[in-house]
Design a protein around this motif. Structure first.
Motif, short mmCIF file in Angstrom:
data_model
loop_
_atom_site.label_atom_id
_atom_site.label_comp_id
_atom_site.label_asym_id
_atom_site.label_seq_id
_atom_site.Cartn_x
_atom_site.Cartn_y
_atom_site.Cartn_z
N VAL A 1 -70.70 106.26 -21.20
CA VAL A 1 -69.40 105.61 -21.05
C VAL A 1 -68.42 106.60 -20.43
N ALA A 2 -67.78 106.18 -19.34
CA ALA A 2 -66.77 107.03 -18.70
C ALA A 2 -65.50 107.03 -19.54
N HIS A 3 -64.94 108.20 -19.79
CA HIS A 3 -63.71 108.28 -20.56
C HIS A 3 -62.95 109.54 -20.19
N ASN A 4 -61.67 109.51 -20.46
CA ASN A 4 -60.78 110.63 -20.17
C ASN A 4 -60.84 111.63 -21.32
N ILE A 5 -61.30 112.82 -21.02
CA ILE A 5 -61.46 113.82 -22.09
C ILE A 5 -60.12 114.29 -22.63
N ASN A 6 -59.01 114.01 -21.92
CA ASN A 6 -57.70 114.43 -22.39
C ASN A 6 -57.14 113.51 -23.47
N ASN A 7 -57.69 112.29 -23.56
CA ASN A 7 -57.23 111.36 -24.59
C ASN A 7 -57.74 111.79 -25.96
N ARG A 8 -56.92 111.55 -26.98
CA ARG A 8 -57.29 111.95 -28.33
C ARG A 8 -57.14 110.78 -29.32
N ASP A 9 -57.13 109.55 -28.83
CA ASP A 9 -56.99 108.43 -29.75
C ASP A 9 -58.34 108.05 -30.35
N GLU A 10 -58.33 107.04 -31.26
CA GLU A 10 -59.54 106.68 -31.99
C GLU A 10 -60.61 106.12 -31.06
N ILE A 11 -60.19 105.32 -30.06
CA ILE A 11 -61.17 104.73 -29.13
C ILE A 11 -61.84 105.83 -28.31
N SER A 12 -61.05 106.79 -27.85
CA SER A 12 -61.63 107.91 -27.09
C SER A 12 -62.58 108.72 -27.95
N GLU A 13 -62.21 108.89 -29.23
CA GLU A 13 -63.10 109.61 -30.15
C GLU A 13 -64.40 108.84 -30.35
N LEU A 14 -64.29 107.50 -30.48
CA LEU A 14 -65.49 106.68 -30.61
C LEU A 14 -66.36 106.79 -29.37
N THR A 15 -65.73 106.75 -28.19
CA THR A 15 -66.48 106.87 -26.94
C THR A 15 -67.18 108.22 -26.86
N SER A 16 -66.44 109.27 -27.23
CA SER A 16 -67.03 110.61 -27.19
C SER A 16 -68.20 110.72 -28.16
N MET A 17 -68.04 110.15 -29.36
CA MET A 17 -69.12 110.19 -30.34
C MET A 17 -70.33 109.38 -29.86
N PHE A 18 -70.07 108.25 -29.20
CA PHE A 18 -71.17 107.44 -28.67
C PHE A 18 -71.94 108.22 -27.61
N ASN A 19 -71.19 108.86 -26.68
CA ASN A 19 -71.86 109.65 -25.64
C ASN A 19 -72.65 110.80 -26.25
N GLY A 20 -72.05 111.45 -27.26
CA GLY A 20 -72.78 112.53 -27.93
C GLY A 20 -74.02 112.02 -28.63
N MET A 21 -73.90 110.86 -29.28
CA MET A 21 -75.06 110.27 -29.95
C MET A 21 -76.15 109.93 -28.94
N MET A 22 -75.75 109.39 -27.79
CA MET A 22 -76.75 109.06 -26.77
C MET A 22 -77.39 110.32 -26.20
N ASP A 23 -76.61 111.41 -26.10
CA ASP A 23 -77.21 112.68 -25.69
C ASP A 23 -78.29 113.11 -26.68
N ASP A 24 -77.96 112.99 -27.98
CA ASP A 24 -78.93 113.35 -29.01
C ASP A 24 -80.15 112.44 -28.98
N VAL A 25 -79.89 111.13 -28.79
CA VAL A 25 -81.02 110.18 -28.74
C VAL A 25 -81.91 110.47 -27.54
N GLU A 26 -81.27 110.73 -26.38
CA GLU A 26 -82.07 111.03 -25.19
C GLU A 26 -82.87 112.32 -25.38
N SER A 27 -82.18 113.34 -25.96
CA SER A 27 -82.88 114.59 -26.21
C SER A 27 -84.03 114.41 -27.18
N SER A 28 -83.77 113.64 -28.26
CA SER A 28 -84.82 113.38 -29.23
C SER A 28 -85.96 112.59 -28.61
#
Length: 475
Positions: A215-242
């Motif tokens: 998911v494309a997102h602005n890393i400068n944003n710090r709201d809940e939706i941006s945090e959710l997007t960042s966590m989703f991308n991180g989770m997908m990184d972990d899933v892909e790595s796993s």
């Protein structure tokens, strides 16, 4: 009601947000406008009552200032004053004690029936007549020559007109605000839900294209939706790595299993063709098959051990041990098994009284893995150094196992703890390794919240260091 609830459940979130924002704003506006309307209405009525009371005081003051006696004739002659004192939509009249009308002055806007209709009610009150709102104020009027009462009646049509206007303005403003809030709610919901829509679209792309979508997102944003997007991308990184590790694991495991199975298959075919009648071939095939079975058994046991360490079934031991006696015991066993090797143990800080939180069997397994690995890759050197020291500043215990063998290239060090990874795959297979020992060691140390790492100089030496937390006496 059930149909409405079902229909509401099928609505998109943006519509639900718009509906709820409209409802909340409606409640707020109704509450605010009702309170505002009540305050203004009360204030205007209070002003009307004050004005009529002041008018009554003015009339009493007029009669009190006369130097002669006030009688019925004088009251009738005061009509000129009463006409000047009366305002538009106002009626002033004076009755005697028997309720007979003495004098009445009515403004042009007052209904004529009020002039001839006496009012026998409270001192100050509101009443309705013919759909109109009136305010009446009555007070006693007593002089030495006259007893009666004065009555002032005011038509409150101006008040009613202003009240209606305020009510209409409040209703119109509320309706407009609700409409605007619905439109604004839709726009805001669309804006706020845009990242969620992007997240949904990304999930669809992941299902059709694979795990590399993000998911494309602005890393400068710090709201809940941006945090959710960042966590989703991180989770997908972990899933892909796993997933990649799992894929690599299956490929490596298949490769490791294929070799002994192929050897067993070859010897069985050999025996089936002509080896049954040839004792030499039979003995050779049985011996080779037994070796491959042992290799398979060891590989399966290592895989099971690694799986257990990586699962929730691994139980962290609550016991505390002194690491020094365990190390000395393992070194002594290694000297018996490998008499051609020289093992030295350096207790640099003399820490016999220091304890670590780890089961003794796990400590033994960990040391055997590291020492066995050092022996396999010791090369021409037959020297092995083991050291332990107490890191007092950090409250940790460090254990080092060092060999003086072939070493590890710098670019390979970061991979040596991966499953099935071997620096020299051909030589490692000849030595009977499967590339799982260091993975087991790392997982075991991690489960005890410790650290393990390696340093090496290719062709000279390799050192594995284990860092474990010191166990406190009050543990």
């Amino acid at each position: 009601m059930m149909k409405i609830a079902k229909l509401y459940g099928h609505l998109p979130i943006r519509w639900k947000l718009a509906i709820w924002s409209s409802i909340v704003l409606f409640v707020l506006f109704v509450t605010y406008n009702s309170l505002q309307y009540y305050v203004l209405r009360t204030w205007m009525l209070d002003q009307e009552e004050r004005n009529i009371q002041e008018k009554m005081k003015e009339i009493h003051a007029y009669f009190s200032d006369k130097p002669y006696r006030i009688d019925r004739t004088e009251i009738i002659n005061s009509s000129r004053f009463l006409e000047r004192a009366s305002e538009m939509n106002e009626l002033i009249r004076i009755f005697d004690k028997d309720g007979n009308l003495v004098v009445a002055v009515a403004a042009p806007g007052v209904a004529r029936e009020l002039i001839v209709t006496p009012i026998y009610n409270k001192d100050l009150e509101h009443f309705q007549m013919n759909g109109k709102h009136y305010l009446v104020h009555r007070t006693p009027f007593i002089t030495p020559s006259f007893i009666g009462y004065i009555e002032i009646v005011r038509d409150l049509k101006n008040y009613e007109r202003l009240r209606g206007l305020i009510f209409l303005v409040n209703v119109s403003a509320g309706a407009g605000a609700i409409l605007l809030s619905g439109i604004g709610g839709m726009l805001i919901a669309k804006q706020l839900l845009r990242p969620i829509a992007a997240l949904t679209e990304t999930i669809r792309r992941i299902k059709s294209r694979g795990l590399k979508e993000r998911v494309a997102h602005n890393i400068n944003n710090r709201d809940e939706i941006s945090e959710l997007t960042s966590m989703f991308n991180g989770m997908m990184d972990d899933v892909e790595s796993s997933f990649q590790k799992q894929k690599q694991f299956v490929e490596d495991a298949s490769h490791e299993l294929r070799t002994p199975i192929s050897i067993l298959e070859g010897h069985l075919k050999l025996l089936n063709r002509w080896g049954k009648n040839d004792p030499a071939v039979l003995e050779e095939s049985l011996e080779a098959s037994q070796q491959e079975v042992e290799r398979l058994k060891k590989l399966v046991l290592e895989l099971l051990e690694l799986t257990r360490l990586e699962s929730d079934r691994f139980e962290i031991a609550e016991e505390q041990i002194h690491p020094t006696p365990v190390i000395e015991n393992i070194i002594q066993k290694m000297r018996v098994v490998h008499p051609d090797f020289e093992f030295t143990f350096a207790n640099e800080a003399n820490i016999e009284n220091v304890q670590v939180k780890m089961a003794e069997r796990h400590m033994e397994q960990l040391l055997i893995i590291l020492l066995d690995n050092a022996i396999k890759y010791s090369g021409e050197s037959k020297k092995m150094d083991v050291a332990i020291q107490h890191l007092k500043d950090s409250g940790e215990v460090a254990i080092e196992v060092k060999d003086y063998g072939i070493g590890i290239p710098k670019e390979e060090i970061q991979h040596i703890f991966d499953r099935f990874y071997r620096v020299d795959k051909a030589r490692s297979r000849d030595k009977g390794g499967h590339g799982l020992g260091l993975s087991i060691a790392k997982r075991m140390v991690n489960n005890y919240s410790g650290k393990i790492f390696a340093s090496s100089e290719e062709g000279s030496w390799t050192t594995f260091t284990i860092i474990l937390k010191e166990a406190k006496d009050n543990f």
